[in-house]
Structures are given as C-alpha cells and as structure tokens.
Design a protein around this motif. Structure first.
Motif, PDB file in Angstrom:
ATOM      1  N   CYS A 137       0.812  -1.222   0.000  1.00 22.47           N
ATOM      2  CA  CYS A 137       0.000   0.000   0.000  1.00 22.47           C
ATOM      3  C   CYS A 137       0.847   1.275   0.000  1.00 22.47           C
ATOM      4  O   CYS A 137       0.331   2.352   0.337  1.00 22.47           O
ATOM      5  CB  CYS A 137      -0.960   0.017   1.189  1.00 22.47           C
ATOM      6  SG  CYS A 137      -2.070  -1.404   1.252  1.00 22.47           S
ATOM      7  N   CYS A 138       2.101   1.163  -0.363  1.00 18.63           N
ATOM      8  CA  CYS A 138       2.945   2.354  -0.445  1.00 18.63           C
ATOM      9  C   CYS A 138       2.636   3.140  -1.725  1.00 18.63           C
ATOM     10  O   CYS A 138       2.173   2.589  -2.724  1.00 18.63           O
ATOM     11  CB  CYS A 138       4.424   1.966  -0.446  1.00 18.63           C
ATOM     12  SG  CYS A 138       5.075   1.532   1.169  1.00 18.63           S
ATOM     13  N   ARG A 139       2.922   4.432  -1.665  1.00 16.53           N
ATOM     14  CA  ARG A 139       2.880   5.280  -2.859  1.00 16.53           C
ATOM     15  C   ARG A 139       4.284   5.819  -3.058  1.00 16.53           C
ATOM     16  O   ARG A 139       4.765   6.638  -2.275  1.00 16.53           O
ATOM     17  CB  ARG A 139       1.876   6.425  -2.673  1.00 16.53           C
ATOM     18  CG  ARG A 139       1.842   7.406  -3.841  1.00 16.53           C
ATOM     19  CD  ARG A 139       1.299   6.728  -5.089  1.00 16.53           C
ATOM     20  NE  ARG A 139       1.231   7.641  -6.219  1.00 16.53           N
ATOM     21  CZ  ARG A 139       2.199   7.790  -7.129  1.00 16.53           C
ATOM     22  NH1 ARG A 139       3.323   7.098  -7.003  1.00 16.53           N
ATOM     23  NH2 ARG A 139       2.051   8.609  -8.133  1.00 16.53           N
ATOM     24  N   ARG A 159      -1.103  -3.831  -3.492  1.00 16.73           N
ATOM     25  CA  ARG A 159      -1.792  -2.532  -3.548  1.00 16.73           C
ATOM     26  C   ARG A 159      -0.835  -1.340  -3.512  1.00 16.73           C
ATOM     27  O   ARG A 159      -1.258  -0.211  -3.260  1.00 16.73           O
ATOM     28  CB  ARG A 159      -2.835  -2.418  -2.434  1.00 16.73           C
ATOM     29  CG  ARG A 159      -3.975  -3.415  -2.583  1.00 16.73           C
ATOM     30  CD  ARG A 159      -5.053  -3.202  -1.547  1.00 16.73           C
ATOM     31  NE  ARG A 159      -4.558  -3.378  -0.185  1.00 16.73           N
ATOM     32  CZ  ARG A 159      -4.363  -4.557   0.394  1.00 16.73           C
ATOM     33  NH1 ARG A 159      -4.627  -5.675  -0.264  1.00 16.73           N
ATOM     34  NH2 ARG A 159      -3.922  -4.651   1.620  1.00 16.73           N
ATOM     35  N   ALA A 160       0.431  -1.570  -3.764  1.00 12.86           N
ATOM     36  CA  ALA A 160       1.374  -0.452  -3.860  1.00 12.86           C
ATOM     37  C   ALA A 160       1.230   0.236  -5.218  1.00 12.86           C
ATOM     38  O   ALA A 160       0.807  -0.380  -6.201  1.00 12.86           O
ATOM     39  CB  ALA A 160       2.803  -0.943  -3.662  1.00 12.86           C
ATOM     40  N   VAL A 161       1.565   1.510  -5.255  1.00 14.16           N
ATOM     41  CA  VAL A 161       1.583   2.286  -6.500  1.00 14.16           C
ATOM     42  C   VAL A 161       2.988   2.837  -6.653  1.00 14.16           C
ATOM     43  O   VAL A 161       3.459   3.607  -5.806  1.00 14.16           O
ATOM     44  CB  VAL A 161       0.547   3.421  -6.478  1.00 14.16           C
ATOM     45  CG1 VAL A 161       0.607   4.205  -7.778  1.00 14.16           C
ATOM     46  CG2 VAL A 161      -0.857   2.871  -6.258  1.00 14.16           C
ATOM     47  N   ASP A 191      -2.792  -6.547  -6.984  1.00 13.80           N
ATOM     48  CA  ASP A 191      -3.284  -5.174  -7.188  1.00 13.80           C
ATOM     49  C   ASP A 191      -2.162  -4.144  -7.188  1.00 13.80           C
ATOM     50  O   ASP A 191      -2.393  -2.954  -6.912  1.00 13.80           O
ATOM     51  CB  ASP A 191      -4.328  -4.811  -6.126  1.00 13.80           C
ATOM     52  CG  ASP A 191      -5.541  -5.735  -6.181  1.00 13.80           C
ATOM     53  OD1 ASP A 191      -6.070  -5.952  -7.288  1.00 13.80           O
ATOM     54  OD2 ASP A 191      -5.936  -6.264  -5.129  1.00 13.80           O
ATOM     55  N   LEU A 192      -0.970  -4.573  -7.481  1.00 13.54           N
ATOM     56  CA  LEU A 192       0.158  -3.643  -7.635  1.00 13.54           C
ATOM     57  C   LEU A 192      -0.042  -2.791  -8.890  1.00 13.54           C
ATOM     58  O   LEU A 192      -0.510  -3.281  -9.917  1.00 13.54           O
ATOM     59  CB  LEU A 192       1.458  -4.436  -7.747  1.00 13.54           C
ATOM     60  CG  LEU A 192       2.713  -3.678  -8.181  1.00 13.54           C
ATOM     61  CD1 LEU A 192       3.168  -2.719  -7.083  1.00 13.54           C
ATOM     62  CD2 LEU A 192       3.833  -4.654  -8.540  1.00 13.54           C
ATOM     63  N   THR A 193       0.318  -1.519  -8.799  1.00 14.09           N
ATOM     64  CA  THR A 193       0.294  -0.631  -9.957  1.00 14.09           C
ATOM     65  C   THR A 193       1.691  -0.070 -10.161  1.00 14.09           C
ATOM     66  O   THR A 193       2.274   0.497  -9.232  1.00 14.09           O
ATOM     67  CB  THR A 193      -0.707   0.524  -9.753  1.00 14.09           C
ATOM     68  OG1 THR A 193      -2.023  -0.016  -9.578  1.00 14.09           O
ATOM     69  CG2 THR A 193      -0.708   1.443 -10.970  1.00 14.09           C
TER      70      THR A 193
END
Length: 493
Positions: A137-139, A159-161, A191-193
């Motif tokens: 979940c890092c940006r 869920r990291a971007v 869900d990694l971007t």
C-alpha cells in the motif's frame, strides 16, 4: 547525535525503541499520507536521528522486551542513510511520509516494513533482509531499486503504487527493480500498480510470484521484464493488465503460469514473449484477444490452456512443445492459429497439435490436423508439382480419408454398370465368350491386376469404348493414390 538535541517527537521514539513499542503520531486512522508534507512539526522526525538510533551500540536491554523501531504516521525529513549498515533491530515505519528516498544500499537488516507510506523512491540494491520486506500500500513516485537484494522471507507489494504516471515515456530507469534478487519465499504483489517497467530478470523466488489484479503500464516498452526468472512454484497473474511487453524469455516455472482473464496490450509490437521457457502449465484462460504479437518459440509446456479467440493476428510458435492442449476443441477451430505463424508453414507445429490430440485420445482430430498439414505443404510447392497432391487429396484425402476412394469407385461402378447394361459390348469370339455381366465388366476395367474374364472377352464401340478407357485410367489413378496414402499413413503410425 546527543540525546539533548532531540525534539519531543524524537524523544518519544528514542524512549520507545528499547521496549519495541509503537509510537503513533496519527491524528486520524484514515488520514491521507500523501498530505504529509503539511503535517505539523509535532510529528516530524529527522532521518539522521532514526539512523543514529538504529546504529547505536549501547541500546539498553529490557528484560522480556525486544528492541525495535516502530513508528506510525510520522513526517520524516532528510535522508535515512543506512548504506552498508548492519541493523540488528526490526525497522517499522508504517504510514509515514518521507521527504527524501531512503538509502539502504548494501545494508543488512532484520526486517523492513514501510507499508502505507509515501516515498519519493527507495534505493536498496544488494540489501540483505533476514525476515521480510514490506512495501504494501505504499505510494512511491520514484524508482524502487532492489536489484541483487537477498530477502530470506518474502517481498510484499500488494496494492502499492510505484512510479510517476506523468513521467516522460523515454525515462530509461525502470520503476520497480528486483532483478537478480534472491527471494526466499514469495513475492506478493496483488493489485500492484507500476507506471514504468517492472524488471525482475534473473531473479530467483523460492515460492510463488503473485501478480493477481496488477496493472503494469509501460506503453510501447517492456511492462514486465522477467527474462530467466526462476520461480519455485507458480506465477500467478489472474486479471493482470499489462500495457507493454510481458517478457518471460527463459523463465522456469514448475507449476502454473496463470494468466487467466489477463489483458495483454502492446499494439504494433510483441505483447507476450515467453520463448525458451520451461513451464508446467501455461494458462491463458478466458483472456481478451491479445493486442500485439505472441512469441512462444522453443518453449516447453506440459499443458497449454488457450482459446482460439485469444490468439492475435501474428504468433511465433516455432519449436513450441506441449503435451496437452486445453480446452479440448475440434481440430477445425485450432487449425487457423497455425496459419498465423509469422514464419509461414511449420510442419512441426502441425505435428505438435496432432500429438496433443493423440494424447487426448482423439484420433479423428489428429488425422484432420495431418491432412491440413499436407494441404498447407502443397501450397508451398511449385504450381506444376501440386497436381499429384490434388489427386491424392481429392481421391483419398492423402490416405486419411480412405472412404473417398470407395465413394469414387462406387460412383464409377454404377456409371459403368448402367451404361454397359443398357448397351452391352459385342463379344470378341462369338460362342466362346462367357455370359456378359455389366457390373463385373466394369470392375474388370476399374480394378487393376484382378480380372474376372469380362474385359478380354468383350469390346465396346463408339463412346462406350472411350468410357472404358476413362474407367481404366481412373482405376489406376485411384489404386496408385490409395496405395501412396495408405503407405504414408502406415509409415506415420
């Protein structure tokens, strides 16, 4: 660093460190970490203070407690420089905002947790982590450099971007790099971007790589660069969206490479390159049609699951080997894909498809593929050399349709029997000829070698004589092509 120089916020962290207690600076559990630049000074920590705390050699031991850095919701200014450092304590900086990217090059850490944080980048090439590295979940707007990392546990990126979507496409440095890394267990990246290239070539992962639902954006470039990637179990990429090439050249996956429901988009280039791979099961189940070329040259799959609709207009399958093909479909639905091979006619591709049908016990489909192979081969011959092939195809289907010869024989026999039954030929020697039989007379003309004594005893006249010539010639052609087809079929078996 003197203890007297600490701010109140830093003093809280310093005092909590020997106890391993968490210091939570958050005003709201649901606050937006990306707004951390404007957080008040009461939750600001200097990176140099954190480095001094982690590297101090006189940390007092507290009975029954494990020392460690555990901070949540802090604004960290300056550069956290742990280059070449040996840190004996776990580092947990969750939900923090970093002014500058941490420098962990060559460091040895127990555990590193940066989940839910906002960073301008991370430089941690050749880092060694005893437990796990968590970036969930890092940006992270800048590049994440983990090439050559050694992580005994897992790497967590769910869920990291990562990367800047507004960065120019010509930016050379990949956004996410853990090429040549050694991950002891799993890479969890659901869900990694990633905006930019994800480079993992040469990496070794003891467990699985999970990219379910990931979005990798590198339009016109390489979205996933995973050459010679070695995975201990599975590569999961269910619902993956990749804009740019997915390059798995030379990868080793003993379990599944699971790309079900994936979208592979690289128009004008190669969307999926999985050449020279060794993969247990390659799943392209229920994928949208691939936008771009697919290259599976020289790869080995135990099972290939792909629907005909998934293939793009151009594929490269020279040397592709697979034992089974799913879903099981009629051969007529599989054959058009072989016409899309960029190199043109490849006999091996037809043999491989026929072998897959034989493995499934579908001999009829295997024969259909073999017939299609010979017809495709005929198109490569000079025009004058195609006649013999056309004759074999029309008469006996190159030996794979033997009932065609029987059909031709029955039609000619019926024609001759009716014609000569209406107008029997004259006997050559009156009184010595046997009773005339139109059916057996026609068989005498049609079937070489075998004789019933009718042809030598009677002589037709006029156009009936020309009919007899046609029957004789047709009989020899049928016999010759049937023998050639049957011989080819027996040799193949």
């Amino acid at each position: 660093m003197e203890i007297t120089d600490l701010t109140p916020a830093e003093r809280r962290v310093w005092d909590a460190f020997p106890l391993g207690e968490r210091v939570d600076f958050r005003a709201d559990p649901d606050e937006d970490v990306s707004a951390g630049a404007g957080w008040e000074s009461g939750r600001t920590l200097r990176a140099e203070v954190l480095a001094a705390l982690l590297l101090r050699g006189d940390t007092p031991a507290v009975r029954g407690r494990v020392a460690g850095l555990n901070v949540k919701g802090a604004r960290i200014t300056g550069k956290l420089d742990l280059k070449y450092a040996v840190v004996e304590h776990a580092v947990r900086l969750r939900g923090c905002w970093f002014e500058r990217k941490p420098l962990l090059y060559g460091a040895r850490l127990r555990a590193l947790v940066l989940s839910d944080s906002v960073l301008p980048g991370l430089t941690a090439a050749t880092v060694s982590v005893d437990i796990s590295l968590r970036l969930s979940c890092c940006r992270i707007t800048g590049p994440v450099r983990l090439q050559g990392a050694r992580i005994a546990g897992g790497l967590f990126l769910q869920r990291a971007v990562i990367g800047d979507p507004g960065a120019p496409e010509e930016a050379a440095e990949p956004a996410l790099q853990f090429n040549h890394a050694d991950i002891g267990t799993d890479v969890i990246a659901m869900d990694l971007t990633v905006h930019g290239q994800t480079r993992v070539n040469g990496a070794t992962v003891g467990g699985q790589v999970n990219l379910d639902g990931a979005r990798l954006h590198a339009p016109g470039g390489i979205a996933l660069h995973a050459e010679t990637l070695i995975i201990g179990t599975d590569l999961r990429a269910r619902g993956l969206q990749a804009r740019g090439m997915v390059n798995l050249t030379g990868a080793r996956v003993p379990g599944q490479a699971y790309f079900a429901y994936a979208r592979l988009i690289n128009p004008g280039g190669t969307a999926l390159r999985a050449s020279s791979c060794v993969i247990g099961e390659m799943w392209l189940r229920r994928c949208d049609p691939v936008e771009g070329d697919v290259n599976l040259r020289r790869s080995q799959f135990d099972m290939l699951h792909v629907s005909p609709q998934t293939w793009p207009e151009r594929i490269r399958i020279d040397g592709l080997t697979y034992r089974t093909l799913a879903p099981h479909l009629p051969a007529e639905q599989r054959l058009p894909a072989l016409e899309r091979e960029e190199s043109g006619y490849l006999p091996y591709a037809y043999e491989q498809l026929a072998g897959a049908y034989r493995t499934a016990g579908d001999e009829a489909a295997a024969r259909t593929v073999q017939l299609a192979k010979l017809r495709r081969h005929r198109r490569t011959l000079p025009r004058h050399a195609r006649l013999w092939g056309l004759l074999q195809d029309a008469t006996v289907g190159y030996g794979f349709r033997p009932l065609r010869a029987a059909g031709w024989l029955l039609a000619l026999l019926t024609t001759g029997a009716i014609a000569y039954g209406i107008h029997p030929p004259r006997a050559l020697k009156t009184g010595e000829a046997p009773d005339f039989n139109a059916v057996f007379y026609t068989l005498d003309l049609l079937v070489p070698i075998i004789g019933f004594g009718q042809e030598a005893a009677f002589a037709p006249a006029g156009w009936y004589q020309w009919l007899s010539y046609l029957l004789i010639v047709t009989g020899w052609v049928l016999a010759t092509t049937a023998a050639a087809g049957v011989s080819r079929s027996l040799q193949r078996q």
